[in-house]
Write a protein that holds these residues in place. Structure first.
Motif, mmCIF file in Angstrom:
data_model
loop_
_atom_site.group_PDB
_atom_site.id
_atom_site.type_symbol
_atom_site.label_atom_id
_atom_site.label_comp_id
_atom_site.label_asym_id
_atom_site.label_seq_id
_atom_site.Cartn_x
_atom_site.Cartn_y
_atom_site.Cartn_z
ATOM 1 N N GLY A 43 23.171 78.963 48.810
ATOM 2 C CA GLY A 43 23.036 79.946 47.742
ATOM 3 C C GLY A 43 23.034 79.349 46.342
ATOM 4 N N ILE A 44 23.081 78.037 46.228
ATOM 5 C CA ILE A 44 23.138 77.381 44.921
ATOM 6 C C ILE A 44 21.720 77.125 44.402
ATOM 7 C CG2 ILE A 44 23.850 75.293 43.693
ATOM 8 C CD1 ILE A 44 26.255 75.151 45.581
ATOM 9 N N ARG A 45 21.521 77.457 43.124
ATOM 10 C CA ARG A 45 20.229 77.216 42.462
ATOM 11 C C ARG A 45 20.082 75.742 42.148
ATOM 12 N NH1 ARG A 45 18.745 77.452 36.495
ATOM 13 N NH2 ARG A 45 16.536 78.025 36.446
ATOM 14 N N ARG B 216 7.838 66.587 45.470
ATOM 15 C CA ARG B 216 8.919 67.151 44.674
ATOM 16 C C ARG B 216 10.204 66.394 44.973
ATOM 17 N NH1 ARG B 216 11.207 72.639 47.539
ATOM 18 N NH2 ARG B 216 11.838 71.601 49.438
ATOM 19 N N HIS B 217 11.071 66.440 44.006
ATOM 20 C CA HIS B 217 12.414 65.895 44.173
ATOM 21 C C HIS B 217 13.389 66.985 43.753
ATOM 22 C CE1 HIS B 217 15.750 63.151 44.328
ATOM 23 N NE2 HIS B 217 16.130 63.643 43.169
ATOM 24 N N VAL B 218 14.244 67.387 44.668
ATOM 25 C CA VAL B 218 15.190 68.466 44.386
ATOM 26 C C VAL B 218 16.491 67.862 43.868
ATOM 27 C CG1 VAL B 218 16.455 70.436 45.341
ATOM 28 C CG2 VAL B 218 14.128 69.928 46.144
ATOM 29 N N THR B 219 16.956 68.408 42.768
ATOM 30 C CA THR B 219 18.167 67.915 42.130
ATOM 31 C C THR B 219 19.084 69.098 41.789
ATOM 32 O OG1 THR B 219 18.991 66.560 40.288
ATOM 33 C CG2 THR B 219 17.073 67.914 39.846
ATOM 34 N N ARG B 220 20.367 68.830 41.667
ATOM 35 C CA ARG B 220 21.337 69.898 41.400
ATOM 36 C C ARG B 220 21.206 70.496 40.017
ATOM 37 N NH1 ARG B 220 27.326 68.407 41.752
ATOM 38 N NH2 ARG B 220 26.412 66.691 40.672
ATOM 39 N N MET B 221 20.970 69.657 39.035
ATOM 40 C CA MET B 221 21.007 70.110 37.644
ATOM 41 C C MET B 221 19.608 70.461 37.136
ATOM 42 S SD MET B 221 24.202 69.908 37.231
ATOM 43 C CE MET B 221 24.379 70.240 35.510
ATOM 44 N N ARG C 103 3.715 61.694 36.591
ATOM 45 C CA ARG C 103 3.694 62.769 35.602
ATOM 46 C C ARG C 103 4.345 64.006 36.214
ATOM 47 N NH1 ARG C 103 -0.111 66.635 34.172
ATOM 48 N NH2 ARG C 103 -1.504 65.834 35.768
ATOM 49 N N ILE C 104 5.218 64.649 35.466
ATOM 50 C CA ILE C 104 5.886 65.870 35.931
ATOM 51 C C ILE C 104 4.975 67.055 35.637
ATOM 52 C CG2 ILE C 104 7.894 67.381 35.654
ATOM 53 C CD1 ILE C 104 9.492 64.835 34.893
ATOM 54 N N LEU C 105 4.695 67.841 36.661
ATOM 55 C CA LEU C 105 3.804 68.984 36.524
ATOM 56 C C LEU C 105 4.547 70.285 36.239
ATOM 57 C CD1 LEU C 105 1.365 68.226 39.476
ATOM 58 C CD2 LEU C 105 1.108 67.641 37.050
ATOM 59 N N ARG C 106 5.677 70.457 36.915
ATOM 60 C CA ARG C 106 6.440 71.696 36.726
ATOM 61 C C ARG C 106 7.842 71.520 37.308
ATOM 62 N NH1 ARG C 106 2.946 73.353 41.294
ATOM 63 N NH2 ARG C 106 4.339 73.903 43.009
ATOM 64 N N LEU C 107 8.701 72.487 37.003
ATOM 65 C CA LEU C 107 10.044 72.548 37.567
ATOM 66 C C LEU C 107 10.138 73.865 38.325
ATOM 67 C CD1 LEU C 107 12.115 71.362 34.461
ATOM 68 C CD2 LEU C 107 11.214 69.964 36.330
ATOM 69 N N ASP C 108 10.418 73.781 39.624
ATOM 70 C CA ASP C 108 10.517 74.981 40.463
ATOM 71 C C ASP C 108 11.969 75.263 40.799
ATOM 72 O OD1 ASP C 108 7.742 75.061 40.542
ATOM 73 O OD2 ASP C 108 7.579 74.440 42.641
ATOM 74 N N GLU C 109 12.306 76.531 40.837
ATOM 75 C CA GLU C 109 13.640 76.931 41.279
ATOM 76 C C GLU C 109 13.688 76.890 42.802
ATOM 77 O OE1 GLU C 109 16.522 80.345 39.859
ATOM 78 O OE2 GLU C 109 14.932 81.133 41.148
ATOM 79 N N VAL C 110 14.763 76.299 43.327
ATOM 80 C CA VAL C 110 14.996 76.249 44.766
ATOM 81 C C VAL C 110 16.413 76.750 44.999
ATOM 82 C CG1 VAL C 110 15.197 74.737 46.781
ATOM 83 C CG2 VAL C 110 13.470 74.248 45.059
ATOM 84 N N ILE C 111 16.540 77.733 45.869
ATOM 85 C CA ILE C 111 17.874 78.224 46.238
ATOM 86 C C ILE C 111 18.194 77.646 47.612
ATOM 87 C CG2 ILE C 111 19.327 80.260 46.662
ATOM 88 C CD1 ILE C 111 18.317 80.090 43.769
ATOM 89 N N GLY C 112 19.255 76.849 47.682
ATOM 90 C CA GLY C 112 19.637 76.206 48.929
ATOM 91 C C GLY C 112 20.250 77.184 49.915
ATOM 92 N N SER C 113 20.432 76.716 51.126
ATOM 93 C CA SER C 113 21.049 77.554 52.158
ATOM 94 C C SER C 113 22.478 77.939 51.777
ATOM 95 C CB SER C 113 21.038 76.828 53.508
ATOM 96 O OG SER C 113 21.709 75.591 53.394
#
Length: 143
Positions: free
Chosen positions: A81-83, A37-42, A69-79
């Motif tokens: 509190g930002i999504r 996975r690669h976590v991005t702000r937007m 190939r992109i399989l899905r987009l997961d929501e990650v809430i950082g420490s």
């Protein structure tokens, strides 16, 4: 007209294709189910199109080199509190015909018509165009 869209992203800190493989095999870069996975702000507004067959194309040191190939987009809430958005991809890293890309921040949409072809499986590289010719073609929008 294609009904999917791709993303293009700089692989900051990578020097080679193998660097991306090494990073993605680390636990820090994986989801709980072991996918890279690669976590991005937007969060991409065109989520449905991305998930309809899109890939993430990686630029390494100014050269578009490979895709996943992109399989899905997961929501990650950082420490903080930002999504954030985790772009979860297939672990298979596919080499593509290289193309020079200018630096940019974040990720960008990449139309299927603008994507380079995949290299045949097992082919790790191609005979590159001379750097100056490649740059000149990229500057006039041919590559």
């Amino acid at each position: 007209m294609d009904n999917f869209i791709n993303l293009i992203k700089l692989s900051v800190g990578s020097e080679t294709y193998e660097d991306i493989l090494a990073w993605q095999s680390s636990k820090r870069a994986q989801t709980k189910d072991g996918l890279p996975r690669h976590v991005t702000r937007m969060w991409p507004k065109r989520e449905a199109e991305i998930l309809n067959g899109g890939s993430i194309y990686w630029v390494i040191k100014g050269v578009l080199t490979c895709r996943q190939r992109i399989l899905r987009l997961d929501e990650v809430i950082g420490s903080d509190g930002i999504r954030r958005c985790a772009i979860v991809s297939d672990p298979d890293l596919i080499r593509v015909q290289t193309a020079l890309k200018r630096p940019f921040q974040g990720w960008r949409y990449l139309k299927p018509a603008d994507t380079p072809p995949d290299l045949p499986k097992g082919r790790t590289a191609e005979d590159p165009l001379p750097t100056e010719l490649n740059r000149a073609l990229a500057e006039i929008g041919v590559l």
